[in-house]
Design a protein around this motif. Structure first.
Motif, mmCIF file in Angstrom:
data_model
loop_
_atom_site.group_PDB
_atom_site.id
_atom_site.type_symbol
_atom_site.label_atom_id
_atom_site.label_comp_id
_atom_site.label_asym_id
_atom_site.label_seq_id
_atom_site.Cartn_x
_atom_site.Cartn_y
_atom_site.Cartn_z
ATOM 1 N N ASP A 159 24.938 29.361 -58.387
ATOM 2 C CA ASP A 159 23.569 28.996 -58.765
ATOM 3 C C ASP A 159 22.558 30.031 -58.259
ATOM 4 O O ASP A 159 21.621 30.390 -58.962
ATOM 5 C CB ASP A 159 23.189 27.611 -58.199
ATOM 6 C CG ASP A 159 23.930 26.480 -58.905
ATOM 7 O OD1 ASP A 159 24.494 26.709 -59.996
ATOM 8 O OD2 ASP A 159 23.937 25.351 -58.369
ATOM 9 N N GLY B 142 26.833 23.413 -69.493
ATOM 10 C CA GLY B 142 25.769 24.347 -69.841
ATOM 11 C C GLY B 142 25.313 24.183 -71.269
ATOM 12 O O GLY B 142 25.559 23.147 -71.883
ATOM 13 N N SER B 143 24.652 25.219 -71.765
ATOM 14 C CA SER B 143 24.082 25.150 -73.103
ATOM 15 C C SER B 143 25.122 25.488 -74.170
ATOM 16 O O SER B 143 25.813 26.492 -74.063
ATOM 17 C CB SER B 143 22.917 26.143 -73.207
ATOM 18 O OG SER B 143 22.544 26.289 -74.549
ATOM 19 N N ALA C 19 24.457 28.935 -75.311
ATOM 20 C CA ALA C 19 24.364 29.952 -74.253
ATOM 21 C C ALA C 19 24.672 31.339 -74.805
ATOM 22 O O ALA C 19 25.548 31.502 -75.649
ATOM 23 C CB ALA C 19 25.330 29.603 -73.132
ATOM 24 N N THR D 114 19.277 29.586 -65.124
ATOM 25 C CA THR D 114 19.716 28.357 -64.485
ATOM 26 C C THR D 114 21.063 27.975 -65.102
ATOM 27 O O THR D 114 21.469 28.554 -66.102
ATOM 28 C CB THR D 114 18.732 27.194 -64.757
ATOM 29 O OG1 THR D 114 18.758 26.906 -66.165
ATOM 30 C CG2 THR D 114 17.318 27.561 -64.342
ATOM 31 N N ARG D 115 21.696 26.973 -64.522
ATOM 32 C CA ARG D 115 22.967 26.490 -65.077
ATOM 33 C C ARG D 115 22.795 26.003 -66.512
ATOM 34 O O ARG D 115 23.735 26.033 -67.295
ATOM 35 C CB ARG D 115 23.499 25.312 -64.240
ATOM 36 C CG ARG D 115 24.063 25.694 -62.903
ATOM 37 C CD ARG D 115 24.312 24.464 -62.066
ATOM 38 N NE ARG D 115 25.537 23.758 -62.416
ATOM 39 C CZ ARG D 115 26.729 24.070 -61.958
ATOM 40 N NH1 ARG D 115 26.883 25.076 -61.118
ATOM 41 N NH2 ARG D 115 27.777 23.377 -62.304
ATOM 42 N N GLN D 116 21.595 25.520 -66.836
ATOM 43 C CA GLN D 116 21.359 24.979 -68.176
ATOM 44 C C GLN D 116 21.190 26.084 -69.222
ATOM 45 O O GLN D 116 21.348 25.841 -70.409
ATOM 46 C CB GLN D 116 20.112 24.074 -68.191
ATOM 47 C CG GLN D 116 20.283 22.763 -67.431
ATOM 48 C CD GLN D 116 20.222 22.964 -65.904
ATOM 49 O OE1 GLN D 116 19.404 23.716 -65.385
ATOM 50 N NE2 GLN D 116 21.106 22.290 -65.187
ATOM 51 N N ASP D 117 20.843 27.300 -68.771
ATOM 52 C CA ASP D 117 20.651 28.410 -69.718
ATOM 53 C C ASP D 117 21.979 28.998 -70.164
ATOM 54 O O ASP D 117 22.086 29.539 -71.248
ATOM 55 C CB ASP D 117 19.871 29.562 -69.050
ATOM 56 C CG ASP D 117 18.474 29.151 -68.642
ATOM 57 O OD1 ASP D 117 17.875 28.334 -69.352
ATOM 58 O OD2 ASP D 117 17.994 29.656 -67.602
ATOM 59 N N VAL D 118 22.953 28.972 -69.270
ATOM 60 C CA VAL D 118 24.219 29.655 -69.536
ATOM 61 C C VAL D 118 25.307 28.606 -69.767
ATOM 62 O O VAL D 118 25.017 27.407 -69.818
ATOM 63 C CB VAL D 118 24.595 30.587 -68.361
ATOM 64 C CG1 VAL D 118 23.502 31.621 -68.134
ATOM 65 C CG2 VAL D 118 24.861 29.800 -67.086
ATOM 66 N N TYR D 119 26.536 29.056 -69.930
ATOM 67 C CA TYR D 119 27.647 28.116 -69.991
ATOM 68 C C TYR D 119 28.640 28.527 -68.908
ATOM 69 O O TYR D 119 28.818 29.721 -68.653
ATOM 70 C CB TYR D 119 28.319 28.144 -71.371
ATOM 71 C CG TYR D 119 29.189 26.930 -71.610
ATOM 72 C CD1 TYR D 119 28.633 25.732 -72.061
ATOM 73 C CD2 TYR D 119 30.561 26.975 -71.364
ATOM 74 C CE1 TYR D 119 29.423 24.607 -72.264
ATOM 75 C CE2 TYR D 119 31.353 25.859 -71.570
ATOM 76 C CZ TYR D 119 30.778 24.679 -72.022
ATOM 77 O OH TYR D 119 31.556 23.566 -72.212
#
Ligand code: URA
Ligand code: URA
Length: 253
Positions: free
Chosen positions: A131, A98-99, A102, A140-145
């Motif tokens: 998801d 993730g990010s 995040a 999305t998965r990319q926004d969080v960790y």
């Protein structure tokens, strides 16, 4: 967890499952495509806004400093870990995804078969449901960790052992210090008990803001539990609304 606690938790599960029966058809669709359109079924529990406000304000000043310069440095330093026997049996070390910036970290239990093969948390069936849960609150998965209590798969997906958790949780703490999230969401009993050092049944830990590493933490059901007990999706949705409301509140304007 003692046998009594386990029995109590089972009893709690069974009771809640029965309580939910009446309403089953209604909630089957939650977390499916139509979830976002679903009207709230119950009013939210009275939002503990005053408590939450001070909790979230304190976080800033009391977060311990990380030891490493970045998540990549940290990962590189620990990815050959052999502190516990799971280091011998794992296929891949599952650090987290993730990010690095995040604002929310989701913490599960341990890698399963798919995660062990791919080296990424929550990529199997439970991951697909996670998801959907994220999507329902516009992430999305990319926004969080996303990470787990354990970085390595326990053979046959058995429960993480206390000594394994004890050795592995410091890695998670460093990840949390590096990311410095606004809030944490513990997914399921193992994560909740491991992070909060309690044996209180999961159902009693929900709807309350706790703290881990000085970071506000909310507990909800594990997505794998939702696959087995779809009737919990409704409570999970309530938890996610609580999480998102707090997220929106502190990130407003
Ligand atoms: N279950 C977990 O707790 N974590 C994963 O990464 C996958 C399934
Ligand atoms: N037991 C678990 O381990 N997780 C849940 O979410 C519910 C019951």
């Amino acid at each position: 967890m003692g046998r009594d606690d386990e029995l109590r938790e089972l009893y709690d599960l069974a009771r809640r499952a029965m309580e939910c029966q009446a309403d089953l058809g209604h909630r089957e669709i939650i977390f499916e495509a139509g979830m976002k359109k679903q009207k709230p079924i119950d009013p939210l529990p009275a939002a503990p806004t005053a408590v939450a406000t001070s909790l979230f304000e304190e976080t800033e000043s009391t977060m311990p400093a990380p030891e490493y310069a970045s998540l990549d440095d940290h990962r590189a330093a620990i990815c050959n870990c052999h502190k516990c026997p799971l280091g011998e049996t794992r296929t891949k070390f599952v650090y987290g995804v993730g990010s690095p910036k995040a604002k929310i970290i989701f913490i599960g239990e341990a890698p399963g078969r798919d995660e062990d093969l791919q080296g990424e948390p929550f990529v199997g069936r439970a991951g697909k449901l996670l998801d959907k849960i994220l999507e329902a609150i516009s992430f999305t998965r990319q926004d969080v960790y996303i990470a787990n209590i354990l970085k390595c798969r326990p053979p046959n997906n058995r429960d993480p052992q206390p000594d394994e958790m004890h050795l592995c949780i410091p890695y998670l703490k460093e990840q949390i210090r590096l990311i410095h999230p606004q809030m944490i969401c513990a997914l399921g009993r193992i994560a909740a008990h491991g992070l909060l050092e309690t044996t209180t049944p999961l159902g009693k830990l929900r709807k309350i803001w706790h703290r881990f590493e000085n970071t506000p933490l909310l507990v909800t059901y594990h997505p794998a539990a939702l696959l087995r007990f779809p009737e919990y999706k409704r409570d999970t949705w309530e938890d996610m609304k609580l999480l998102k409301a707090e997220y929106d509140r502190i990130n407003a304007a």
